[in-house]
Design a protein around this motif. Sequence first.
Motif, mmCIF file in Angstrom:
data_model
loop_
_atom_site.group_PDB
_atom_site.id
_atom_site.type_symbol
_atom_site.label_atom_id
_atom_site.label_comp_id
_atom_site.label_asym_id
_atom_site.label_seq_id
_atom_site.Cartn_x
_atom_site.Cartn_y
_atom_site.Cartn_z
ATOM 1 N N GLY A 162 0.811 -1.209 0.000
ATOM 2 C CA GLY A 162 0.000 0.000 0.000
ATOM 3 C C GLY A 162 0.847 1.264 0.000
ATOM 4 N N LEU A 163 1.954 1.226 0.721
ATOM 5 C CA LEU A 163 2.872 2.376 0.724
ATOM 6 C C LEU A 163 3.519 2.556 -0.638
ATOM 7 N N ILE A 164 3.792 1.452 -1.316
ATOM 8 C CA ILE A 164 4.360 1.521 -2.668
ATOM 9 C C ILE A 164 3.348 2.169 -3.613
ATOM 10 N N ASP A 165 2.069 1.856 -3.446
ATOM 11 C CA ASP A 165 1.036 2.509 -4.261
ATOM 12 C C ASP A 165 1.051 4.021 -4.028
ATOM 13 N N GLN A 166 1.226 4.428 -2.787
ATOM 14 C CA GLN A 166 1.321 5.860 -2.482
ATOM 15 C C GLN A 166 2.551 6.465 -3.147
ATOM 16 N N ALA A 167 3.670 5.754 -3.076
ATOM 17 C CA ALA A 167 4.914 6.238 -3.698
ATOM 18 C C ALA A 167 4.722 6.394 -5.204
ATOM 19 N N ALA A 168 4.017 5.453 -5.827
ATOM 20 C CA ALA A 168 3.785 5.530 -7.278
ATOM 21 C C ALA A 168 2.989 6.782 -7.630
ATOM 22 N N ARG A 169 1.997 7.123 -6.814
ATOM 23 C CA ARG A 169 1.213 8.339 -7.087
ATOM 24 C C ARG A 169 2.088 9.587 -6.982
ATOM 25 N N ILE A 170 2.967 9.613 -5.999
ATOM 26 C CA ILE A 170 3.885 10.751 -5.844
ATOM 27 C C ILE A 170 4.858 10.798 -7.017
ATOM 28 N N LYS A 171 5.401 9.636 -7.397
ATOM 29 C CA LYS A 171 6.345 9.592 -8.515
ATOM 30 C C LYS A 171 5.683 10.032 -9.817
ATOM 31 N N LEU A 172 4.432 9.659 -10.005
ATOM 32 C CA LEU A 172 3.708 10.091 -11.205
ATOM 33 C C LEU A 172 3.594 11.608 -11.210
ATOM 34 N N ARG A 173 3.194 12.166 -10.090
ATOM 35 C CA ARG A 173 3.019 13.621 -9.983
ATOM 36 C C ARG A 173 4.351 14.354 -10.154
ATOM 37 N N GLU A 174 5.406 13.811 -9.577
ATOM 38 C CA GLU A 174 6.729 14.450 -9.610
ATOM 39 C C GLU A 174 7.547 14.046 -10.843
ATOM 40 N N LYS A 175 6.947 13.195 -11.687
ATOM 41 C CA LYS A 175 7.628 12.704 -12.900
ATOM 42 C C LYS A 175 8.948 11.997 -12.572
ATOM 43 N N LEU A 176 8.901 11.151 -11.560
ATOM 44 C CA LEU A 176 10.061 10.356 -11.153
ATOM 45 C C LEU A 176 9.911 8.943 -11.708
ATOM 46 N N PRO A 177 11.025 8.262 -11.944
ATOM 47 C CA PRO A 177 10.941 6.882 -12.424
ATOM 48 C C PRO A 177 10.607 5.929 -11.270
ATOM 49 N N ALA A 178 10.116 4.761 -11.634
ATOM 50 C CA ALA A 178 9.847 3.747 -10.610
ATOM 51 C C ALA A 178 11.143 3.311 -9.947
ATOM 52 N N ARG A 179 12.164 3.069 -10.747
ATOM 53 C CA ARG A 179 13.452 2.603 -10.213
ATOM 54 C C ARG A 179 14.362 3.805 -9.968
ATOM 55 N N ILE A 180 14.785 3.922 -8.738
ATOM 56 C CA ILE A 180 15.803 4.908 -8.374
ATOM 57 C C ILE A 180 16.926 4.102 -7.729
ATOM 58 N N ASP A 181 17.975 3.852 -8.515
ATOM 59 C CA ASP A 181 19.025 2.923 -8.095
ATOM 60 C C ASP A 181 19.637 3.263 -6.739
ATOM 61 N N SER A 182 19.836 4.540 -6.466
ATOM 62 C CA SER A 182 20.428 4.908 -5.181
ATOM 63 C C SER A 182 19.518 4.491 -4.027
ATOM 64 N N ARG A 183 18.201 4.576 -4.222
ATOM 65 C CA ARG A 183 17.262 4.162 -3.186
ATOM 66 C C ARG A 183 17.253 2.647 -3.026
ATOM 67 N N VAL A 184 17.348 1.928 -4.130
ATOM 68 C CA VAL A 184 17.426 0.466 -4.069
ATOM 69 C C VAL A 184 18.618 0.055 -3.220
ATOM 70 N N GLU A 185 19.763 0.660 -3.485
ATOM 71 C CA GLU A 185 20.966 0.306 -2.726
ATOM 72 C C GLU A 185 20.850 0.715 -1.260
ATOM 73 N N GLU A 186 20.213 1.849 -1.001
ATOM 74 C CA GLU A 186 20.019 2.298 0.374
ATOM 75 C C GLU A 186 19.126 1.315 1.149
ATOM 76 N N VAL A 187 18.033 0.879 0.530
ATOM 77 C CA VAL A 187 17.118 -0.047 1.185
ATOM 78 C C VAL A 187 17.800 -1.395 1.423
ATOM 79 N N ALA A 188 18.560 -1.887 0.440
ATOM 80 C CA ALA A 188 19.266 -3.162 0.599
ATOM 81 C C ALA A 188 20.302 -3.072 1.724
ATOM 82 N N ALA A 189 21.025 -1.968 1.777
ATOM 83 C CA ALA A 189 22.022 -1.786 2.842
ATOM 84 C C ALA A 189 21.340 -1.730 4.208
#
Length: 91
Positions: free
Chosen positions: A24-51
Amino acid sequence: MPALRAKIDALDAELIALLAKRSGLIDQAARIKLREKLPARIDSRVEEVAANASRLATEHGLDPLLADQLWRLMMEHFIAQEERALAKGRT
């Protein structure tokens, strides 16, 4: 053994509920990314979450490699979820 299995099953149910909440939080993030014209994949965030997952696993006595692999699999699923939502929102 049955009592232990019941505890494992109960914990699995809690984990599923938490994953549904994360979805559900990912759905919220998708709405924000759509509005802000951000991509779904943000590699720096992927690495931050994995770390973060690896660090937290270590702190809790869990194999950090397991946490890293599970979180990367989960993130790929949720990135695909975001990509579908972004594509749908652009049409």
